[in-house]
Scaffold this active site. Structure first.
Site, PDB file in Angstrom:
ATOM      1  N   LYS C 174       0.859  -1.173   0.000  1.00  0.00           N
ATOM      2  CA  LYS C 174       0.000   0.000   0.000  1.00  0.00           C
ATOM      3  C   LYS C 174       0.896   1.223   0.000  1.00  0.00           C
ATOM      4  O   LYS C 174       1.646   1.449   0.949  1.00  0.00           O
ATOM      5  CB  LYS C 174      -0.913   0.021   1.240  1.00  0.00           C
ATOM      6  CG  LYS C 174      -1.775   1.275   1.310  1.00  0.00           C
ATOM      7  CD  LYS C 174      -2.634   1.356   2.565  1.00  0.00           C
ATOM      8  CE  LYS C 174      -3.371   2.696   2.591  1.00  0.00           C
ATOM      9  NZ  LYS C 174      -3.932   3.020   3.919  1.00  0.00           N
ATOM     10  N   SER C 176       1.046   5.133   0.102  1.00  0.00           N
ATOM     11  CA  SER C 176       0.169   6.233   0.481  1.00  0.00           C
ATOM     12  C   SER C 176       0.828   7.594   0.429  1.00  0.00           C
ATOM     13  O   SER C 176       0.335   8.540   1.036  1.00  0.00           O
ATOM     14  CB  SER C 176      -0.369   5.997   1.895  1.00  0.00           C
ATOM     15  OG  SER C 176      -1.125   4.807   1.948  1.00  0.00           O
ATOM     16  N   GLY C 199      -2.910   4.448  -1.756  1.00  0.00           N
ATOM     17  CA  GLY C 199      -3.448   4.848  -0.464  1.00  0.00           C
ATOM     18  C   GLY C 199      -3.775   6.321  -0.371  1.00  0.00           C
ATOM     19  O   GLY C 199      -3.902   6.856   0.727  1.00  0.00           O
TER      20      GLY C 199
END
Lengths: 306, 306, 306, 306
Positions: C174, C176, C199
């Site tokens: 993920k 982000s 993300g």
């Protein structure tokens, strides 16, 4: 005199307080040389070691070359025996060399050479070292290195001062990050002949404690007497008084630099009876509310002298 | 004793040098309480004002609660009349309160409360003020505020110390940014009863000049004698010696914090005859080459005592 | 199943929109499991690929372990066949391993492992790589790497994903930061079996363009339908509609993350008919004025579906 | 033509790929106009929408005014019907206005005006807005705003483009932060007549997805054909090919900007058969090892065309 003698002689003269002179402008944006001269006349009676022309607070980044040289000429005529430092740093090495020579011709005692910084990620310690050496090699006057990360966005490489100190044409450095740990590491890495000047008002006293020999401080433009008294207290070994004056100066020093910038400094000068004058766009004037904030800070700074 | 008396009493005890104790681990990652105790025994003969357990250098972020309390218990048993500060700050207010109470039960004299920092953009001055007030309201022992931007990524709001100083349960602050201008502004904004401790070895002497009453310094773990000598020189008014020791300590202080981190500190402790011990992953041990770099720095720090 | 099959199977299930569930609290700070469950019930009818429990938006940093496991249990019971991701990253490798195992026991399908970050300058690419490998070695469920510099202050080393992708227990990442250049470099440096999830709501559509297979997005908590519609438009090759929805979602996405944080997200959820609930201190609730700001942003996001 | 018509006409011409031309120097630091002209001749056969002279990659910060005007003159003579953008931004508003007029006289089609940035903390959205408005008011040619935080250290205020878009003399913006979320917010906040150009090679394709109409990209100097092919693939709706070319271009694009800077770009141009030439100090040439690194990156970029 050889370059080495020049550098040593200069080192002896930059011990104390040196205001980085502002450049007053008229309302239409033209240079206000009369205002500039009036400030020099007012400063003549203060306990100052010299002047810096064309520093960051002098809006050097917004001046044309002919304007710069006019300011140097006026300052030279008014500086008398005081040290006249001139900011000559430009982005390229060749233009810095060329302008340093012109400033020397007009009577500068030393060139304050800012770190080039536009190509930040390329300004390695090696690139900066070569730049400063090339300028010092070509300069007819001693060179002072100048680091001011708040404007340049470029941190000073820890070992660079020690690498450059042996050069006979390099007399010292103005360190304006406000990082006393860095200043201490620089001072302890160079011989005593390499003079370190503090460029951040809120840490002038601790910088002196760590071996700085003087300060080139925005706040000295609007509170020259208190700034000089701090220095003299330190020189006299009166740490308690030096710290007391520092505490009184700090709120003003913060206001005329990090909080309100050159606009704040010029407003404070106007309030203190000097000639701050207009700014050159894109800098905007300080709002009236800021001027009201500055007044008690000036009073507090001056009250420390009582 | 009321809380206010506690805070005042604590303030009198934190004047001087306080090592932020490291937490030695065994090779398999388990706590090395014997190593921890050996360090306390070795430090008993040094001129120290107290101990900090569970600070950043104590790898508090990597410890479980039962391990933390075991360390507090051992330190309490060995601290004697020295001040025992315990790092109790966690991300949430409620868990900080709960752990502060447990640390107090185990004998902590004061709680060092780190700024919560995960939700950086939400940690406004107001949010931090409420957090510290809630912890101090609930704490049976005095609270010391703790700011260390190198780890938290969170700058300290300039006015926050002054806003919190009136709280009867808040005794002072550990300021570890290394920004002496900020430390000076904090000191001059609070009453003398609010004690400011310096948390950055390379600026210990200038911090004392600006009104810090002591230091919680990583370097005190590997060079306790030189660090204490710096403090005593300052207290005796011998600025020249204090600065000389500072200059000698600074390279070591930089190496065991910003350059090599806790790994460097533990390696330097091993070299100096203390028990640095293993680190807990993800921290990696200092390579052999680093250990060779540290040795002359330790020698230079100790030579300043001659 | 072997770990590799697990990771491959998981990869197939995380394609689409996954809300990082918030953790509602009661006014007194206790966990509001009923509110949490109500949100899961409401989300059951939306087009979502799974759920993330104990992410940054879930205030994981402020939860105790028993609370965390209770949330995992409830989510597992409600998730059905949807992928259940659980944030298990802690500062130390050993505590991350221990908690990952507990989360797996409670039914997590994958562990989202945050970069350790307290000792920022020590978190080199090598330290991070060893950490993730150790966690993946010990984890009974597939691991997803998790980088979120806005909270950790730690940038992601460009080559780290490629170095970790061959590990059979590591299924993806993920990302982000919102840096699409970085996301693109990651995607093009790993095999297709390593799934990259976006993300950051304001760059969901361009992240999909660059090869992200889905998004774990705060904004999906308060505008799940629009977020899912963006994803489906992209999958259907309708770039114009995907970008139109992105434009409509972006102001809301910015408001519930960078501008107002978790407080803004919870307020927006309340406005949208979900259960944002109270925050846990030191986080402060969004002021009324913020709630008024959020309403038109929600309307704009939903209008894009018309 | 009125200014508005000029701006609209310009907007139609800047759709596509525009290399920010480098400025070749001779070994002694003098301008190499012949090299500059050779590059224009080589680019004449490529699918380019125009040229930018005096951008960051053109080492504008290191050029004197007469050199700048000479470069504009040569470019004008060689540009034919292609759009000729000229970087005219300087620190002060008045010098920017003066130089913009001179550039227009020499045939510039549009002025690319960099954010002033030396006085960073004073460059508020209001100060920047007044600056750009004053320049656009006085400029005989359309103005394009220019933000490049990697060089200026100044982030772009999110709402500034929308505030300036109504000005009839402002035609658009070059956004070089690489932040696609910001670019998307800018595009969706302005009318379609305000053209947004991407200034970061590694995000050219996602920038186009988000509504950028073209790119002013360093990498277009050394891989013009691949860069143009990316643009044409996008225009033809072939997202798969556009992304494939992006992936192939990205490593080269990163190398000739963030990793090795202008030195890397000039080295890559030399390798690709163009005339990179020498740099002007303080910029240092790329070491031989860097040149060896660049070769496979060029090959990979060109292989994407096969």
């Amino acid at each position: 005199l050889t370059a080495r003698e020049d550098a040593a002689a200069l080192g002896g003269r930059v011990q104390g307080v040196i205001p980085p002179l502002v450049t007053p402008f008229l309302a239409d944006g033209r240079l206000d040389l009369a205002g500039f001269e009036a400030n020099l006349e007012a400063f003549a009676g203060e306990d100052l070691a010299g002047y810096l022309v064309l520093g960051s607070n002098g809006e050097a980044a917004s001046l044309e070359e002919d304007e710069k040289l006019a300011l140097v000429g006026v300052a030279r005529a008014r500086a008398g025996s005081r040290a006249l430092l001139v900011g000559t740093g430009l982005e390229s090495t060749r233009s810095t060399v060329a302008f340093t020579r012109k400033a020397a011709e007009r009577g500068a005692d030393a060139a304050l050479v800012l770190t080039p910084h536009y190509y930040k990620s390329s300004m390695t310690a090696e690139a900066l070292q070569r730049h400063f050496e090339a300028v010092a090699d070509a300069s007819p006057i001693p060179v002072l290195l100048y680091s001011v990360p708040a404007f340049t966005g470029l941190p000073w490489p820890p070992g660079l001062a020690a690498a450059l100190a042996p050069h006979p044409g390099i007399a010292g450095m103005k360190e304006s990050s406000g990082d006393i740990g860095l200043l201490g590491r620089i001072v302890s890495s160079v011989p005593a002949s390499f003079r370190v000047l503090c460029g951040s008002g809120p840490v002038f006293y601790p910088a002196l404690c760590m071996g700085a020999v003087g300060g080139v401080l925005a706040v000295a433009n609007c509170a020259p007497r208190a700034t000089a008294a701090l220095y003299q207290s330190f020189k006299a070994g009166d740490h308690a008084r030096a710290r007391r004056i520092q505490d009184a100066l700090t709120p003003l020093g913060v206001a005329v630099t990090s909080t309100y910038g050159v606009a704040g400094l010029k407003a404070a000068m106007d309030l203190a009876g000097f000639r701050g004058g207009h700014l050159r766009a894109p800098l905007l004037p300080a709002p009236t509310a800021v001027r009201e904030t500055l007044w008690p800070l000036l009073e507090r700074a001056n009250a420390a002298l009582a």
